[in-house]
Design a protein around this motif. Sequence first.
Motif, PDB file in Angstrom:
ATOM      1  N   THR A   4       0.846  -1.202   0.000  1.00 60.85           N
ATOM      2  CA  THR A   4       0.000   0.000   0.000  1.00 60.85           C
ATOM      3  C   THR A   4       0.882   1.253   0.000  1.00 60.85           C
ATOM      4  O   THR A   4       0.694   2.168  -0.795  1.00 60.85           O
ATOM      5  N   THR A   5       1.863   1.261   0.884  1.00 60.18           N
ATOM      6  CA  THR A   5       2.753   2.433   0.994  1.00 60.18           C
ATOM      7  C   THR A   5       3.558   2.617  -0.300  1.00 60.18           C
ATOM      8  O   THR A   5       3.666   3.731  -0.824  1.00 60.18           O
ATOM      9  N   TYR A   6       4.097   1.504  -0.817  1.00 61.54           N
ATOM     10  CA  TYR A   6       4.893   1.606  -2.051  1.00 61.54           C
ATOM     11  C   TYR A   6       4.022   2.104  -3.215  1.00 61.54           C
ATOM     12  O   TYR A   6       4.472   2.891  -4.043  1.00 61.54           O
ATOM     13  N   SER A   7       2.761   1.638  -3.274  1.00 63.99           N
ATOM     14  CA  SER A   7       1.874   2.086  -4.361  1.00 63.99           C
ATOM     15  C   SER A   7       1.593   3.580  -4.252  1.00 63.99           C
ATOM     16  O   SER A   7       1.539   4.291  -5.254  1.00 63.99           O
ATOM     17  N   ILE A   8       1.390   4.051  -3.028  1.00 57.38           N
ATOM     18  CA  ILE A   8       1.133   5.490  -2.836  1.00 57.38           C
ATOM     19  C   ILE A   8       2.357   6.304  -3.296  1.00 57.38           C
ATOM     20  O   ILE A   8       2.222   7.302  -3.996  1.00 57.38           O
ATOM     21  N   VAL A   9       3.540   5.830  -2.896  1.00 60.84           N
ATOM     22  CA  VAL A   9       4.763   6.553  -3.289  1.00 60.84           C
ATOM     23  C   VAL A   9       4.882   6.560  -4.817  1.00 60.84           C
ATOM     24  O   VAL A   9       5.132   7.601  -5.435  1.00 60.84           O
ATOM     25  N   GLY A  10       4.642   5.401  -5.446  1.00 58.01           N
ATOM     26  CA  GLY A  10       4.742   5.307  -6.905  1.00 58.01           C
ATOM     27  C   GLY A  10       3.749   6.236  -7.598  1.00 58.01           C
ATOM     28  O   GLY A  10       4.111   6.990  -8.506  1.00 58.01           O
ATOM     29  N   ALA A  11       2.492   6.203  -7.149  1.00 62.99           N
ATOM     30  CA  ALA A  11       1.445   7.017  -7.784  1.00 62.99           C
ATOM     31  C   ALA A  11       1.707   8.510  -7.552  1.00 62.99           C
ATOM     32  O   ALA A  11       1.500   9.331  -8.448  1.00 62.99           O
ATOM     33  N   THR A  12       2.184   8.854  -6.366  1.00 59.54           N
ATOM     34  CA  THR A  12       2.483  10.266  -6.079  1.00 59.54           C
ATOM     35  C   THR A  12       3.600  10.762  -6.996  1.00 59.54           C
ATOM     36  O   THR A  12       3.539  11.854  -7.558  1.00 59.54           O
ATOM     37  N   SER A  13       4.616   9.911  -7.146  1.00 57.24           N
ATOM     38  CA  SER A  13       5.736  10.284  -7.996  1.00 57.24           C
ATOM     39  C   SER A  13       5.263  10.499  -9.435  1.00 57.24           C
ATOM     40  O   SER A  13       5.599  11.504 -10.064  1.00 57.24           O
ATOM     41  N   THR A  14       4.437   9.579  -9.945  1.00 59.24           N
ATOM     42  CA  THR A  14       3.936   9.708 -11.323  1.00 59.24           C
ATOM     43  C   THR A  14       3.105  10.986 -11.480  1.00 59.24           C
ATOM     44  O   THR A  14       3.285  11.735 -12.440  1.00 59.24           O
ATOM     45  N   LEU A  15       2.222  11.228 -10.539  1.00 58.84           N
ATOM     46  CA  LEU A  15       1.291  12.356 -10.707  1.00 58.84           C
ATOM     47  C   LEU A  15       1.923  13.731 -10.436  1.00 58.84           C
ATOM     48  O   LEU A  15       1.467  14.736 -10.968  1.00 58.84           O
ATOM     49  N   THR A  16       2.949  13.762  -9.610  1.00 67.30           N
ATOM     50  CA  THR A  16       3.556  15.067  -9.304  1.00 67.30           C
ATOM     51  C   THR A  16       4.832  15.299 -10.120  1.00 67.30           C
ATOM     52  O   THR A  16       5.335  16.426 -10.175  1.00 67.30           O
ATOM     53  N   GLY A  17       5.380  14.225 -10.684  1.00 70.22           N
ATOM     54  CA  GLY A  17       6.623  14.360 -11.449  1.00 70.22           C
ATOM     55  C   GLY A  17       7.859  14.379 -10.554  1.00 70.22           C
ATOM     56  O   GLY A  17       8.978  14.505 -11.032  1.00 70.22           O
ATOM     57  N   LEU A  18       7.659  14.254  -9.249  1.00 70.67           N
ATOM     58  CA  LEU A  18       8.801  14.237  -8.325  1.00 70.67           C
ATOM     59  C   LEU A  18       9.336  12.798  -8.248  1.00 70.67           C
ATOM     60  O   LEU A  18       8.586  11.882  -7.907  1.00 70.67           O
ATOM     61  N   PRO A  19      10.620  12.576  -8.563  1.00 67.14           N
ATOM     62  CA  PRO A  19      11.146  11.209  -8.504  1.00 67.14           C
ATOM     63  C   PRO A  19      10.937  10.589  -7.114  1.00 67.14           C
ATOM     64  O   PRO A  19      11.003  11.291  -6.098  1.00 67.14           O
ATOM     65  N   ALA A  20      10.687   9.274  -7.085  1.00 66.04           N
ATOM     66  CA  ALA A  20      10.363   8.591  -5.822  1.00 66.04           C
ATOM     67  C   ALA A  20      11.434   8.819  -4.754  1.00 66.04           C
ATOM     68  O   ALA A  20      11.103   8.996  -3.570  1.00 66.04           O
ATOM     69  N   GLU A  21      12.707   8.851  -5.169  1.00 68.67           N
ATOM     70  CA  GLU A  21      13.789   9.040  -4.185  1.00 68.67           C
ATOM     71  C   GLU A  21      13.649  10.402  -3.500  1.00 68.67           C
ATOM     72  O   GLU A  21      13.814  10.512  -2.288  1.00 68.67           O
ATOM     73  N   GLN A  22      13.332  11.414  -4.313  1.00 67.11           N
ATOM     74  CA  GLN A  22      13.189  12.764  -3.729  1.00 67.11           C
ATOM     75  C   GLN A  22      11.958  12.854  -2.830  1.00 67.11           C
ATOM     76  O   GLN A  22      11.977  13.505  -1.792  1.00 67.11           O
ATOM     77  N   LEU A  23      10.911  12.157  -3.247  1.00 70.29           N
ATOM     78  CA  LEU A  23       9.681  12.144  -2.451  1.00 70.29           C
ATOM     79  C   LEU A  23       9.946  11.478  -1.090  1.00 70.29           C
ATOM     80  O   LEU A  23       9.538  11.983  -0.034  1.00 70.29           O
ATOM     81  N   LEU A  24      10.657  10.348  -1.126  1.00 73.17           N
ATOM     82  CA  LEU A  24      10.952   9.631   0.118  1.00 73.17           C
ATOM     83  C   LEU A  24      11.843  10.463   1.032  1.00 73.17           C
ATOM     84  O   LEU A  24      11.671  10.469   2.259  1.00 73.17           O
ATOM     85  N   GLN A  25      12.801  11.159   0.422  1.00 76.23           N
ATOM     86  CA  GLN A  25      13.688  12.001   1.238  1.00 76.23           C
ATOM     87  C   GLN A  25      12.888  13.138   1.907  1.00 76.23           C
ATOM     88  O   GLN A  25      13.028  13.390   3.106  1.00 76.23           O
ATOM     89  N   LYS A  26      12.030  13.724   1.132  1.00 71.28           N
ATOM     90  CA  LYS A  26      11.159  14.787   1.661  1.00 71.28           C
ATOM     91  C   LYS A  26      10.293  14.248   2.801  1.00 71.28           C
ATOM     92  O   LYS A  26      10.099  14.884   3.830  1.00 71.28           O
ATOM     93  N   PHE A  27       9.807  13.024   2.600  1.00 68.57           N
ATOM     94  CA  PHE A  27       8.938  12.415   3.602  1.00 68.57           C
ATOM     95  C   PHE A  27       9.708  12.113   4.893  1.00 68.57           C
ATOM     96  O   PHE A  27       9.157  12.230   5.992  1.00 68.57           O
ATOM     97  N   GLY A  28      10.976  11.742   4.775  1.00 73.16           N
ATOM     98  CA  GLY A  28      11.783  11.468   5.973  1.00 73.16           C
ATOM     99  C   GLY A  28      11.874  12.703   6.851  1.00 73.16           C
ATOM    100  O   GLY A  28      11.696  12.651   8.077  1.00 73.16           O
ATOM    101  N   ARG A  29      12.133  13.828   6.193  1.00 68.17           N
ATOM    102  CA  ARG A  29      12.236  15.098   6.922  1.00 68.17           C
ATOM    103  C   ARG A  29      10.887  15.443   7.561  1.00 68.17           C
ATOM    104  O   ARG A  29      10.815  15.834   8.724  1.00 68.17           O
ATOM    105  N   TYR A  30       9.815  15.247   6.785  1.00 67.71           N
ATOM    106  CA  TYR A  30       8.461  15.538   7.268  1.00 67.71           C
ATOM    107  C   TYR A  30       8.123  14.652   8.476  1.00 67.71           C
ATOM    108  O   TYR A  30       7.532  15.103   9.460  1.00 67.71           O
ATOM    109  N   TRP A  31       8.534  13.378   8.384  1.00 67.93           N
ATOM    110  CA  TRP A  31       8.215  12.410   9.442  1.00 67.93           C
ATOM    111  C   TRP A  31       8.778  12.855  10.793  1.00 67.93           C
ATOM    112  O   TRP A  31       8.114  12.793  11.828  1.00 67.93           O
TER     113      TRP A  31
END
Length: 181
Positions: A46-73
């Motif tokens: 579920t989490t991986y699918s959300i990350v994948g779909a977010t990356s596709t829809l926003t154009g932000l590469p998954a690695e950058q999204l995950l890094q951003k999320f780490g800081r947010y967490w």
Amino acid sequence: MYGIVNKALQEMVCAEYGSETWQKILLKAGMMEEVFLSNEPYPDSTTYSIVGATSTLTGLPAEQLLQKFGRYWVLETGRRSYGHLLKSGGENLQDFLINLPNFHAKIFLIYPNLQPPEFQCQPVGAHSIKVKYFSHRAGLAPFVVGLLFGIGELFETTVTVEQTKTRAAANDFDEFLVVWE
Ligand code: HEM
């Protein structure tokens, strides 16, 4: 992973891209579920699918999204809901990282079916520390990079984070060098 992770992702994405984009992400990820319960375990897929779909829809590469999320967490979710746990982790950046291997042990009390990562941390001189990260999940090293930056900010300390080893057949862990002034 426990729903709190998906919920935090949802909050971060909604804050940044709006709830309409979030609805599109859910659709793209093939999900009907709109409300994640913090204390409920969900499949990791579920989490991986959300990350994948977010990356596709926003154009932000998954690695950058995950890094951003780490800081947010750390800075948003952690500080807001688990401030006392973050405080008990140490009084400064160095202490916090030295104590990091024990951090998730306290979280078992809240989330008994937790499958936490493992860390081994070794100081290298007075201003840097080597952090080894073990997990039975793949692809989350960029999340750890974001977490480490977030921990630096938590202690108002500017850090650099360099990934010095990548999980591969030869070694079953990622390694990072965290350096501060
Ligand atoms: C603020 C308090 C924190 C709480 C409440 C918390 C809780 C959690 C939870 C619930 C998960 C999902 C695992 C599962 O459901 O099986 C998780 C995963 C994870 N946590 Fe924490 N955590 C916290 C802080 C930290 C910190 C400071 C780090 C530092 C690096 C960290 C590193 C990770 C990583 C890398 C994962 C991904 C799982 C994996 O690698 O297998 N967490 N945490």
